[in-house]
Design an enzyme around this catalytic site. Structure first.
Site, PDB file in Angstrom:
ATOM      1  N   ASN A 123       0.727  -1.082  -0.092  1.00  0.00           N
ATOM      2  CA  ASN A 123      -0.137   0.186   0.020  1.00  0.00           C
ATOM      3  C   ASN A 123       0.783   1.175   0.018  1.00  0.00           C
ATOM      4  O   ASN A 123       1.993   1.183   0.596  1.00  0.00           O
ATOM      5  CB  ASN A 123      -0.978  -0.049   1.299  1.00  0.00           C
ATOM      6  CG  ASN A 123      -0.124   0.559   2.430  1.00  0.00           C
ATOM      7  OD1 ASN A 123      -0.548   1.857   2.716  1.00  0.00           O
ATOM      8  ND2 ASN A 123       0.404  -0.149   3.192  1.00  0.00           N
ATOM      9  N   ASN A 179       4.261   5.662  15.452  1.00  0.00           N
ATOM     10  CA  ASN A 179       4.550   5.124  14.006  1.00  0.00           C
ATOM     11  C   ASN A 179       5.898   5.659  13.653  1.00  0.00           C
ATOM     12  O   ASN A 179       6.124   6.777  12.825  1.00  0.00           O
ATOM     13  CB  ASN A 179       3.565   5.457  13.211  1.00  0.00           C
ATOM     14  CG  ASN A 179       3.515   5.004  11.881  1.00  0.00           C
ATOM     15  OD1 ASN A 179       4.657   4.520  11.400  1.00  0.00           O
ATOM     16  ND2 ASN A 179       2.375   5.014  11.133  1.00  0.00           N
ATOM     17  N   CYS A 211       6.305   3.859   8.625  1.00  0.00           N
ATOM     18  CA  CYS A 211       5.877   3.701   7.284  1.00  0.00           C
ATOM     19  C   CYS A 211       7.066   4.118   6.639  1.00  0.00           C
ATOM     20  O   CYS A 211       7.492   4.977   6.343  1.00  0.00           O
ATOM     21  CB  CYS A 211       4.647   4.724   7.215  1.00  0.00           C
ATOM     22  SG  CYS A 211       3.133   4.074   7.798  1.00  0.00           S
ATOM     23  N   CYS A 229       1.723 -42.534  -1.997  1.00  0.00           N
ATOM     24  CA  CYS A 229       2.596 -41.876  -3.112  1.00  0.00           C
ATOM     25  C   CYS A 229       1.914 -41.968  -4.464  1.00  0.00           C
ATOM     26  O   CYS A 229       1.419 -42.827  -4.826  1.00  0.00           O
ATOM     27  CB  CYS A 229       3.978 -42.511  -3.247  1.00  0.00           C
ATOM     28  SG  CYS A 229       4.622 -41.734  -4.771  1.00  0.00           S
ATOM     29  N   CYS A 287      15.262 -33.122  -5.619  1.00  0.00           N
ATOM     30  CA  CYS A 287      16.420 -33.852  -4.927  1.00  0.00           C
ATOM     31  C   CYS A 287      17.665 -33.725  -5.971  1.00  0.00           C
ATOM     32  O   CYS A 287      18.823 -33.496  -5.917  1.00  0.00           O
ATOM     33  CB  CYS A 287      16.333 -35.111  -4.442  1.00  0.00           C
ATOM     34  SG  CYS A 287      17.609 -35.513  -3.448  1.00  0.00           S
ATOM     35  N   CYS A 292      12.472 -32.665  -0.201  1.00  0.00           N
ATOM     36  CA  CYS A 292      11.351 -33.664  -0.719  1.00  0.00           C
ATOM     37  C   CYS A 292      10.112 -33.560   0.012  1.00  0.00           C
ATOM     38  O   CYS A 292       9.044 -33.715  -0.639  1.00  0.00           O
ATOM     39  CB  CYS A 292      12.009 -35.033  -0.771  1.00  0.00           C
ATOM     40  SG  CYS A 292      12.510 -35.647   0.692  1.00  0.00           S
ATOM     41  N   CYS A 340       6.549 -32.615  -1.802  1.00  0.00           N
ATOM     42  CA  CYS A 340       5.504 -33.609  -1.748  1.00  0.00           C
ATOM     43  C   CYS A 340       4.279 -33.107  -1.656  1.00  0.00           C
ATOM     44  O   CYS A 340       3.895 -32.375  -0.767  1.00  0.00           O
ATOM     45  CB  CYS A 340       5.817 -34.567  -0.932  1.00  0.00           C
ATOM     46  SG  CYS A 340       4.614 -35.987  -1.178  1.00  0.00           S
TER      47      CYS A 340
END
Lengths: 486, 438
Positions: free
Chosen positions: B73, B131, B134, B341, B351, B395, B399
């Protein structure tokens, strides 16, 4: 030939396994993440019990499963069975905005099942006991979905409830009358236990009018809810109807709920008369039990059948056969057993009436005939119990639809006996509405909603600050809407 | 039912969920709606000299169909007058006495800070948030992240603020800095009561290649904005943890950054946050999301045996340590569940090309694993080369099937040995250096 076909135990279990098995956790989360979490969602509008559907789905997605089930069950105590038996494609899922994006609707029923199963499997406490007891007592006649829905709401509002059920178990059609592959007896009975856990007393094996008189109930209780449902299947009124292999569809379905699956015999050639959803349950069940042929006989055409399209699909997939535009004129018997049906062709007359074509009779061999013609109203029983109770011309209990109140102010009604036969979810919704009306009668309090908090906005408060010059007003809502955030 | 109430440096709220200082906390109307929904606190949209905004203001990135994974923003602080804002704070506080309202402030001179502090206290705010974060617009005028990126300036300004502070002061930190503990320590030295982090990350989300200009598009130009939402959560968690662990910070923390549900919130709390602040998820779905947050956190605390959310706070802080203290002898390897699987072989290629060549493709018949959930006959299946597997997790990360590849601990009989232990042992001649990987 008597009904004699029986499957071995393994095959019967496989054939009768639930058609939509439970989601794995991955399936559930993937499906839940598809939900857009609409605001003021159309699926909620389409649910007769007003479950906050996007709310419960969001909670599956965040892993808050107990909260998800709580959201469901607070709106609909029978959320677990409704997840399985609701015609979702014409209710919540039919309203899903995904359809407008040309995508499959969110599988709301299956997600609802996933969340409610979590409660049963993990013994999660969903409800807190009511803050105060009113001391008022309500008797509920019949232990089906309408009474369970009504009693659950009354109990949460602090009133004592006793359900009178003539059968061995409560649950009504959920326990005895829905095809086993959609809803197992076990699930329905678990749900009954959940209702009981709210402190509701269920007296089973007690028939009102026989074991206890309605008058006694009127004396002992402050209000009565009639949730009796409907009676026997309409008669065919043709010769041979009394042969032993002519059975009612609901009786046939009940056999699977009270006997081991592999001990329910079925005919080799089965005719099912009628084409409503119960007829589909019966014909599919017959096929799954091993019938070689299971045939629906329907007096009108395919387009006219009252069964839902997806039910018709199930039957077709199971290999059921259909004879349209035919009516039975005689059940053929030999040696005291059914051997076939004599049928006649029908056609639509110009006056819109269905006519039997003279001379069109033909015979088909069957050894079992199942009647699924719709259920009779319990007119005599109701009149016997409450002689002053007003009934509609079609035999259902006359009641104020918004409150369930009958012409006798302390007697309320809901479910099939009052609406003439509808879905489980409608029965629960009507029971809930009646409970709130009873509560108002007792206490003068109106149960606001519960409505989705998102619709509440800022109400009944004086506007403060420039941002509140136009406070949101609550639109007129169905009183059955659910409380998401409160 | 666990106790969700918190007390952050004297600011009390019935639950740890606060609406962050942002577009959702712009008006009394929104504040009421937030409290109706159940939020425990609201940090008001930053009050200062009213600014003028541009049109358009937001841009976002979607990933594989998931909308607004990150939001950017270029909107500035409030465009309403301090009088309006403080009046509305007063009205909201009177109507919701049990909730926390925190005035977010941004100004420049010492006098002006003193004035805003007094007005905040007079309005009944439970605290203020400065603040200093920003990364767009206000920093060009010497405020916002221009302050937050300079610890000396933080110390000076917080010092001014504390001179006039009658209510607790939270300093909101910008992540657009190399070490978050510098500004945090500066805030501490100057006497701040708490810190909140992170503010948004300076960002450009995408370039519109037709117009050859990034979004949000403003008449042919754009400007870098502040990035937030689920995408920044890992950055925020790390910075929260750094502040929670650092002995010279030692301040209560209000955690911010990509929190969208109870689980995210619980993670921030476990890493040391007392309250958490939410913005993007509200901008996406509305205030109603807090119901699941409250209920989910409650159920989690009950399940995990915490009587109060305060018992969860900081529980995971000590598990985050310097790399050198990690056990070099700990070993885990991947394990494939062939019943699950589906044969996508993504683990293999990840891999093989992306990691350590520790997965082979083998004949499923020889391996005797069948076809699992329905793999095509004759197609090879992945097999972990256990000797080669370094336990990197890749892996299991690629998966797509839940719990198909899991990482399992291997007992190699070796005692714990950190990098520091290893250096010491080698130096003392107690062991030979571990040979380099071939």
């Amino acid at each position: 030939m008597p009904r004699e076909l029986m499957l071995d135990e393994k095959t019967a279990a496989r054939n009768m396994a639930e058609i939509e098995p439970k989601y794995s956790s991955q399936e559930a989360v993937v499906e839940a993440n598809r939900c857009l979490y609409c605001f003021d969602a159309p699926c909620i509008m389409a649910c007769p019990t007003g479950i906050d559907i996007p709310g419960f789905i969001k909670k599956i997605s965040s892993g808050n499963l107990a909260g998800s089930a709580r959201t469901i069950l607070k709106s609909n105590i029978l959320g677990a069975s409704c997840a399985r038996v609701c015609p979702t494609s014409v209710l919540c899922e039919g309203a899903c905005v995904m359809l407008d994006r040309d995508e499959l609707p969110i599988k709301i029923g299956r997600l609802q099942r996933y969340a409610t199963d979590y409660v049963f499997e993990n013994d999660v406490k969903i409800f807190d006991p009511p803050k105060k007891k009113s001391g008022k007592r309500v008797a509920l006649i019949g232990g089906g979905p309408a009474s369970l829905g009504c009693a659950a709401e009354l109990a949460q509002l602090g009133h004592d409830t006793v359900i009178f059920e003539k059968k061995e178990h409560a649950g009504g059609l959920n326990t005895y009358g829905i095809a086993y592959y959609k809803l197992t007896t076990e699930t329905s009975l678990k749900e009954v236990e959940l209702v009981k856990s709210l402190g509701i007393e269920i007296r089973t094996g007690v028939e009102v009018g026989k074991d206890i008189q309605a008058k006694e109930l009127e004396q002992e209780f402050d209000a009565i809810f009639i949730g009796v449902g409907l009676g026997h299947t309409y008669k065919l009124d043709i010769p041979g109807e009394d042969l032993p292999e002519v059975v009612e569809a609901l009786e046939f379905i009940e056999e699977l709920h009270v006997n081991p699956l592999h001990e329910v015999p079925v005919g080799r050639r089965v005719a099912v008369i009628g084409c409503g959803n119960t007829a589909i349950d019966a014909v599919t069940q017959a096929k799954r039990l091993g019938a070689e042929h299971a045939v629906i006989i329907y007096r009108r055409g395919e387009k006219d059948m009252p069964a839902y399209a997806y039910e018709y699909d199930i039957a077709k997939k199971d290999g059921a056969e259909f004879v349209f535009h035919a009516v039975p004129v005689e059940v053929l018997g030999k040696d005291g057993h059914v051997v076939g049906l004599k049928l006649a062709r029908t056609e639509m007359g110009e006056d819109g009436r269905l006519n039997v074509i003279p001379g069109s009779e033909f015979e088909l061999p069957f050894d079992m005939v199942i009647k699924a013609l719709g259920q009779e109203k319990m007119t005599d029983m109701l009149k016997g119990m409450f002689p002053d109770l007003e009934l509609a011309r079609n035999g259902v209990i006359q009641r104020e639809p918004a409150t369930g109140q009958t012409n006798i102010p302390h007697i309320f009604a809901g479910g099939d006996g009052a609406n003439g036969g509808s879905e489980v979810v409608n029965a629960v919704g009507e029971g809930k509405k009646a409970a709130r009306a009873i509560h108002r009668m007792f206490t003068g309090e109106t149960v606001e909603g519960p409505v989705q908090w998102t619709r509440i906005g800022v109400v009944n408060a004086k506007p403060v600050g420039s941002g509140l010059d136009n406070p949101i007003r609550v639109p007129e809502l169905e009183t059955t809407y659910s409380a998401g955030g409160k | 039912m666990a106790d969700l109430s918190i007390n952050l440096a004297g600011i009390k709220s019935p639950n740890p969920f606060w609406v962050a200082s942002a577009p959702p906390s712009n008006t009394a109307y929104q504040c009421h709606r937030a409290f109706e929904a159940g939020w425990g606190g609201v940090v008001w949209k930053t009050i200062g000299e009213p600014i003028v905004n541009v049109s358009s203001r937001y841009s976002s990135i979607d990933i594989n169909g998931s909308r607004m994974i990150g939001l950017n923003n270029i909107e500035l602080i409030t465009d309403r007058s301090p009088e309006t804002n403080f009046r509305e704070i007063k009205e909201c506080k009177e109507r919701w006495p049990d909730r926390a309202i925190i005035a977010s402030l941004m100004t420049d001179s010492r006098e002006s800070w003193h004035d805003y502090m007094k007005q905040s206290a007079d309005a009944g705010a439970d605290g203020v948030e400065l603040n200093f974060g920003c990364p767009h617009g206000m920093c060009e005028r010497g405020m916002g992240s221009a302050v937050g990126q300079n610890p000396d300036v933080i110390e000076t300004i917080v010092g001014w603020v504390m001179e006039a502070a009658e209510i607790p002061v939270i300093v909101k930190l910008t992540p657009n800095i190399t070490d978050i503990t510098y500004p945090a320590r500066a805030a501490r030295r100057a006497g701040a009561n708490a810190i909140s982090l992170i503010n948004t990350v300076k960002s450009v989300t995408q370039v519109d290649l037709e117009r050859m200009c990034p979004e949000p598009y403003v008449a042919g130009k754009s400007t870098p904005g502040g990035y937030c939402g689920p995408a920044v959560k890992p950055i925020a968690l790390s910075m929260v943890q750094e502040c929670a662990s650092h002995p010279e910070v030692g301040l209560p923390i209000s955690g911010i950054g990509g929190i969208a549900n109870w689980k995210d919130a619980a993670e921030f709390i476990a890493l040391g946050s007392t309250s958490v602040q939410v913005c993007t998820a509200i901008m996406h779905y509305g205030f109603r999301i807090v119901e699941d947050m409250i209920e989910g956190l409650n159920d989690y605390l009950d399940r995990a045996g915490f009587a109060s959310v305060n018992d969860l706070r900081g529980k995971a802080v000590d598990t985050v340590q310097r790399w050198e203290s990690l056990d070099l002898n700990y070993k885990r390897i991947a394990s494939i569940d062939y019943d699950k699987c589906i044969g996508c072989n993504l683990c293999y290629i990840a891999c093989e090309d992306g990691a350590h060549q520790a997965i082979a493709l083998v004949d499923p018949d020889q391996k005797g694993v069948g076809l699992g959930p329905g793999r095509l006959p004759g197609r090879p299946v992945p097999e972990i080369k256990e000797k080669e597997c370094v336990g990197c997790n890749l892996c299991s990360l690629v998966c797509p099937v839940h719990e198909c590849i899991t990482m399992i601990d291997v007992d190699n009989g070796k005692e714990k040995m950190s990098w520091s232990d290893y250096q010491e042992k080698v130096a003392k001649g107690e062991m030979e250096p571990i040979p380099a990987h071939p």
